[in-house]
Design an enzyme around this catalytic site. Structure first.
Site, PDB file in Angstrom:
ATOM      1  N   GLU A 111      -6.012   6.558  -1.168  1.00 29.92           N
ATOM      2  CA  GLU A 111      -5.769   5.859  -0.362  1.00 29.92           C
ATOM      3  C   GLU A 111      -6.213   4.625  -0.923  1.00 29.92           C
ATOM      4  O   GLU A 111      -5.962   3.470  -1.276  1.00 29.92           O
ATOM      5  CB  GLU A 111      -6.562   6.151   1.023  1.00 29.92           C
ATOM      6  CG  GLU A 111      -5.870   7.077   2.026  1.00 29.92           C
ATOM      7  CD  GLU A 111      -4.339   6.318   2.286  1.00 29.92           C
ATOM      8  OE1 GLU A 111      -4.061   4.699   2.155  1.00 29.92           O
ATOM      9  OE2 GLU A 111      -3.866   7.507   2.338  1.00 29.92           O
TER      10      GLU A 111
ATOM     11  N   HIS B  63       1.101   4.235  -2.586  1.00 28.13           N
ATOM     12  CA  HIS B  63       1.332   5.778  -3.105  1.00 28.13           C
ATOM     13  C   HIS B  63       2.425   6.271  -3.350  1.00 28.13           C
ATOM     14  O   HIS B  63       2.575   7.564  -4.731  1.00 28.13           O
ATOM     15  CB  HIS B  63       1.822   6.199  -1.323  1.00 28.13           C
ATOM     16  CG  HIS B  63       0.003   5.822  -0.632  1.00 28.13           C
ATOM     17  ND1 HIS B  63      -0.709   7.070  -1.237  1.00 28.13           N
ATOM     18  CD2 HIS B  63       0.297   5.699   0.577  1.00 28.13           C
ATOM     19  CE1 HIS B  63      -2.156   7.106  -0.138  1.00 28.13           C
ATOM     20  NE2 HIS B  63      -1.074   5.559   0.447  1.00 28.13           N
TER      21      HIS B  63
ATOM     22  N   HIS C 153       0.856  -1.031   0.052  1.00 30.87           N
ATOM     23  CA  HIS C 153      -0.244   0.219   0.126  1.00 30.87           C
ATOM     24  C   HIS C 153       0.601   1.037  -0.036  1.00 30.87           C
ATOM     25  O   HIS C 153       0.271   2.595  -0.869  1.00 30.87           O
ATOM     26  CB  HIS C 153      -0.903   0.152   1.369  1.00 30.87           C
ATOM     27  CG  HIS C 153      -1.549   1.000   1.380  1.00 30.87           C
ATOM     28  ND1 HIS C 153      -3.213   1.477   1.225  1.00 30.87           N
ATOM     29  CD2 HIS C 153      -1.265   2.024   2.108  1.00 30.87           C
ATOM     30  CE1 HIS C 153      -2.854   2.944   1.134  1.00 30.87           C
ATOM     31  NE2 HIS C 153      -2.444   3.242   2.416  1.00 30.87           N
ATOM     32  N   GLU C 154       2.018   1.180   0.837  1.00 30.79           N
ATOM     33  CA  GLU C 154       2.544   2.510   0.920  1.00 30.79           C
ATOM     34  C   GLU C 154       3.373   2.925  -0.510  1.00 30.79           C
ATOM     35  O   GLU C 154       3.323   3.657  -0.202  1.00 30.79           O
ATOM     36  CB  GLU C 154       3.170   2.414   2.212  1.00 30.79           C
ATOM     37  CG  GLU C 154       3.230   2.384   3.056  1.00 30.79           C
ATOM     38  CD  GLU C 154       2.401   4.027   3.970  1.00 30.79           C
ATOM     39  OE1 GLU C 154       2.706   4.622   3.577  1.00 30.79           O
ATOM     40  OE2 GLU C 154       1.508   3.352   4.622  1.00 30.79           O
TER      41      GLU C 154
END
Length: 410
Positions: A354, A280, A276-277
């Site tokens: 997100e 980004h 997930h990071e």
């Protein structure tokens, strides 16, 4: 417009902000006892759910008391001509405009912190302690406070001094030089915050060799993400709550894992969180946020340059001698409605980001592991699973847990 009229505009802005936020909080509090959605039924067992209810209600009550205290103190400060008293006190020591501003903001900062410290102390050592979250010692609490003061004096005082020098020597064009300074500082902090600031408060160590590091490096290689810096931070010395974050870019990028995250999640779940990071970074969210904030800062500084010299701003706060620091305070209040609107936009964009990062993790790793990690993290922090949509829209930078799971399962 008269100074008296502007004074009451300030009061109306402050009251509207307080009442609006209080109303949103009231709506959110009414949903504490709502039934948990079926998709989230496995987050809490009955005992944990009851504990989360008590935790939410105690925090809500505490928040109401602190916000009410804050607005009473703020309004009293305005009506009792507090700005004039502090400005006069600062001028009793020196006529130098930079030193007057530093003394003025120093008193404001320390005064505000002294008033808020009892609430912070109670929050940490009573509420967080009661529910098993707090790991902060009293020594660490006061050490952090002292370090925060020193950083504010060095960084805040240094930047303020430079900005006032720009204002004195470049007049109407000071905003351009200030913008350049803030842009440089923002990029610098983005690159080196983890190396320069974090070590002041926390210990960071490279992730040791083993199953987790191998899994992370394997995933990074799979998605073509060059990753040499994986660190573990000792978050457990302050709280049991877990987190992970991505910082920097280029050769300075790094992923930081809280030791509590490693303790709470399985290897696959941690990799899902990191995916997930990485999402980004791959979607360039960090660059977008930095550029947007710099543009917004430039716009705000331009507006400051138009109004900062007006005696009306100082007179409205009962200060007879116009000055940069009083003008800055007055402008900050007038700008707050615009700040609220841009804040809504930033939260909206952040929630979209997100979703995109979640999708990236799902497409490049496994959405099921991300779902299970989100559920565990929510349970361990006693999160509110039924927030009011209006409260979410205004205050949440992340979608709710239910929204994220529905997106991942779609």
């Amino acid at each position: 417009m008269t100074p008296n009229t502007l004074f009451y505009i300030f009061i109306c802005i402050l009251l509207f902000d307080f009442l609006f936020d209080s109303y949103l909080t009231f709506l959110n509090n009414k949903r504490f006892d709502d039934k948990i959605p079926n998709k989230l039924a496995d987050v809490y067992d009955e005992e944990a759910y009851k504990k989360s209810q008590v935790y939410k209600k105690e925090n809500a009550k505490f928040s109401t008391i602190t916000s009410l205290f804050s607005i009473i103190v703020t309004l009293s400060f305005f009506f009792l001509e507090g700005f004039k008293l502090i400005d006069d006190f600062a001028r009793s020591f020196t006529d130098n405009s930079i030193l007057v501003a530093l003394i003025f903001f120093g008193i404001m900062m320390f005064g505000s912190d002294i008033l808020s410290t009892p609430f912070s102390y109670y929050k940490t050592f009573v509420i967080e302690e009661k529910f098993g979250f707090n790991k902060t010692t009293k020594k660490l609490f006061w050490t952090d406070k002292l370090k925060g003061w020193l950083m504010s004096i060095v960084l805040g005082g240094g930047i303020l001094s430079i900005v006032i020098i720009f204002y004195q020597f470049t007049a109407d064009y000071f905003w351009i030089y200030t913008w350049i300074l803030i842009a440089f500082f923002s990029v610098f902090m983005n690159l080196f915050y983890a190396k320069l600031i974090v070590p002041i408060f926390n210990k960071q160590t490279p992730l040791e060799e083993g199953e987790l590091k191998t899994a992370i490096e394997s995933y990074a290689k799979k998605v073509g993400f060059t990753l040499q810096n994986i660190f573990v931070i000792d978050g457990s010395k302050r709280s049991t709550k877990a987190n992970a974050y991505f910082s920097g870019f280029g050769s300075q990028k790094r992923i930081t894992l809280y030791d509590t995250l490693i303790n709470d999640l399985e290897t696959e779940e941690i990799v899902a969180v990191l995916a997930h990071e990485v999402g980004h970074y791959k979607r360039k969210h960090i660059i977008f946020n930095l550029i947007f904030l710099l543009v917004l800062t430039g716009f705000m500084l331009y507006l400051v340059s138009l109004f900062i010299s007006s005696p009306l701003l100082s007179n409205a706060l009962s200060v007879s001698i116009p000055s940069f620091h009083i003008g800055l305070i007055a402008f900050g209040i007038l700008y707050s409605p615009i700040s609220e609107i841009t804040g809504l936009f930033m939260n909206y964009v952040s929630r979209k980001f997100e979703y995109q990062a979640d999708d990236y993790a799902k497409n490049t790793f496994d959405g099921l592991f991300l779902v299970s990690s989100l559920k565990k993290l929510s349970k361990n922090s006693l999160s509110n699973l039924t927030p009011h949509p209006a409260y979410v829209f205004v205050h949440y930078s992340h979608p709710t847990l239910l929204q994220r799971i529905e997106n991942l399962e779609s």
